[in-house]
Design an enzyme around this catalytic site. Structure first.
Site, PDB file in Angstrom:
ATOM      1  N   HIS A   1     -56.534  14.317 -29.921  1.00  0.00           N
ATOM      2  CA  HIS A   1     -55.179  13.751 -30.322  1.00  0.00           C
ATOM      3  C   HIS A   1     -54.940  12.533 -29.581  1.00  0.00           C
ATOM      4  CE1 HIS A   1     -52.806  16.383 -27.106  1.00  0.00           C
ATOM      5  NE2 HIS A   1     -52.183  14.890 -26.781  1.00  0.00           N
TER       6      HIS A   1
ATOM      7  N   GLN B   1     -45.753  14.751 -20.675  1.00  0.00           N
ATOM      8  CA  GLN B   1     -46.140  13.696 -21.370  1.00  0.00           C
ATOM      9  C   GLN B   1     -47.251  12.715 -20.320  1.00  0.00           C
ATOM     10  OE1 GLN B   1     -42.975  14.715 -21.164  1.00  0.00           O
ATOM     11  NE2 GLN B   1     -42.378  15.115 -23.302  1.00  0.00           N
ATOM     12  N   GLY B   2     -48.132  12.301 -21.054  1.00  0.00           N
ATOM     13  CA  GLY B   2     -49.118  11.498 -20.233  1.00  0.00           C
ATOM     14  C   GLY B   2     -50.183  12.120 -19.709  1.00  0.00           C
ATOM     15  N   ASP B   3     -50.115  13.398 -19.360  1.00  0.00           N
ATOM     16  CA  ASP B   3     -51.365  14.040 -19.088  1.00  0.00           C
ATOM     17  C   ASP B   3     -52.165  14.782 -20.130  1.00  0.00           C
ATOM     18  OD1 ASP B   3     -50.282  14.086 -16.358  1.00  0.00           O
ATOM     19  OD2 ASP B   3     -48.843  15.648 -16.857  1.00  0.00           O
ATOM     20  N   SER B   4     -52.012  14.447 -21.398  1.00  0.00           N
ATOM     21  CA  SER B   4     -52.918  14.903 -22.521  1.00  0.00           C
ATOM     22  C   SER B   4     -54.153  14.477 -22.272  1.00  0.00           C
ATOM     23  CB  SER B   4     -52.340  14.491 -23.849  1.00  0.00           C
ATOM     24  OG  SER B   4     -51.455  15.028 -24.401  1.00  0.00           O
TER      25      SER B   4
ATOM     26  N   GLU C   1     -62.045   1.635  -8.120  1.00  0.00           N
ATOM     27  CA  GLU C   1     -61.803   1.808  -9.672  1.00  0.00           C
ATOM     28  C   GLU C   1     -63.237   1.302 -10.229  1.00  0.00           C
ATOM     29  OE1 GLU C   1     -57.607   0.776  -8.476  1.00  0.00           O
ATOM     30  OE2 GLU C   1     -59.519   0.219  -7.788  1.00  0.00           O
TER      31      GLU C   1
ATOM     32  N   ASP D   1     -58.873  20.664 -30.472  1.00  0.00           N
ATOM     33  CA  ASP D   1     -58.310  19.377 -29.892  1.00  0.00           C
ATOM     34  C   ASP D   1     -59.181  18.973 -28.838  1.00  0.00           C
ATOM     35  OD1 ASP D   1     -56.647  17.391 -29.331  1.00  0.00           O
ATOM     36  OD2 ASP D   1     -54.969  18.544 -28.432  1.00  0.00           O
TER      37      ASP D   1
END
Length: 257
Positions: free
Chosen positions: A68, A205-208, A94, A116
């Site tokens: 997702h 939210q944001g860790d998916s 980075e 998923d």
């Protein structure tokens, strides 16, 4: 299309594509900041330079994330950032890579959210070092147990602020029976769930797409992928993850030969 317009389109798409209960971009709740280079397998999946999801390095050229997190048609706008710590500052460690290929599981259903999982192949491999490392996958068919660690740059509470620094939290893996008691038939065999009965600690939210890392085999391995849940850290609603041990063969089949 103008870049700003594309970003708006992606944000709208995120709202429509998000799991039924948890926002598409889940954050760590009840955790603590990560030390620099402490979790070198964690990446930030970014669209147009903005953090969207997490993911896990499984080789120098492959990333596992949630299906997702992939917006079909915008794969070329993804940048994978490894070795990051503070999102808004150059940490000096980075490594940024474009994407060569994205494979979303062929049985992923964005209405029900089984399967998923997505595999990303990088345009150029990472240079593996102290800040950028690959994490082993769970053995095929293995059921992780004990406590597991999840991490990311997601919000610090339900509908809360997003931190600039990576956070982590340890949560206990719960039985399939406990998870089904919370969510019913929405939980399938290829899910693994983790959380405290009293809530308070969870991905958000944001860790998916980010990792759930277990150590019950005596070493760290990728047991799960942040997928969905009822809010963030709500009592009696553990976080629901894609169980990686169900997809080991699928991952191997889709890696470059």
């Amino acid at each position: 299309m103008h870049k700003l317009t594309l970003i708006v389109v992606l944000l709208v798409a995120a709202c429509h594509a998000m799991p039924r209960r948890r926002n598409l971009l889940p954050h760590i709740v009840g955790g603590v900041p990560v030390n620099k280079n402490e979790l070198p397998y964690q990446i930030s999946l970014q669209y147009f330079g903005e953090h969207m999801c997490g993911g896990t390095i499984i080789s120098d050229s492959a990333i596992v994330t949630a299906a997702h997190c992939i917006f079909v048609g915008y794969e070329s706008e993804i940048t994978i950032v490894a070795g990051d710590h503070l999102l808004t500052r150059d940490d000096g460690t980075e490594q940024r890579r474009a994407v060569r290929k994205v494979t979303v599981h062929e049985d992923y259903d964005d209405n029900e959210y089984p399967n998923d999982i997505a595999l990303i192949i990088l345009e150029e491999p990472f240079t593996l070092n102290g800040a950028v490392k690959a994490l082993p996958l769970a053995p095929e068919g293995h059921d992780a147990n004990g406590s597991a660690l999840t991490s990311g740059w997601g919000s610090l509470d339900w509908e809360g602020e997003y931190p600039d620094i990576m956070y982590k939290v340890s949560v206990p893996i719960v039985s399939d029976q406990e998870c089904i008691a919370a969510y019913g038939s929405d939980v399938v065999a290829s899910n693994i769930c983790a959380g405290f009965p009293e809530g308070g600690k969870d991905a958000c939210q944001g860790d998916s797409g980010g990792p759930l890392v277990a150590e019950d085999l005596g070493y760290k391995y990728l047991a799960g992928i942040v997928s969905w849940g009822e809010g963030c850290a709500f009592p009696n609603y553990p976080g629901v993850y894609t169980e990686v041990s169900y997809f080991v063969n699928w991952i191997a089949k889709n890696l470059p030969q």
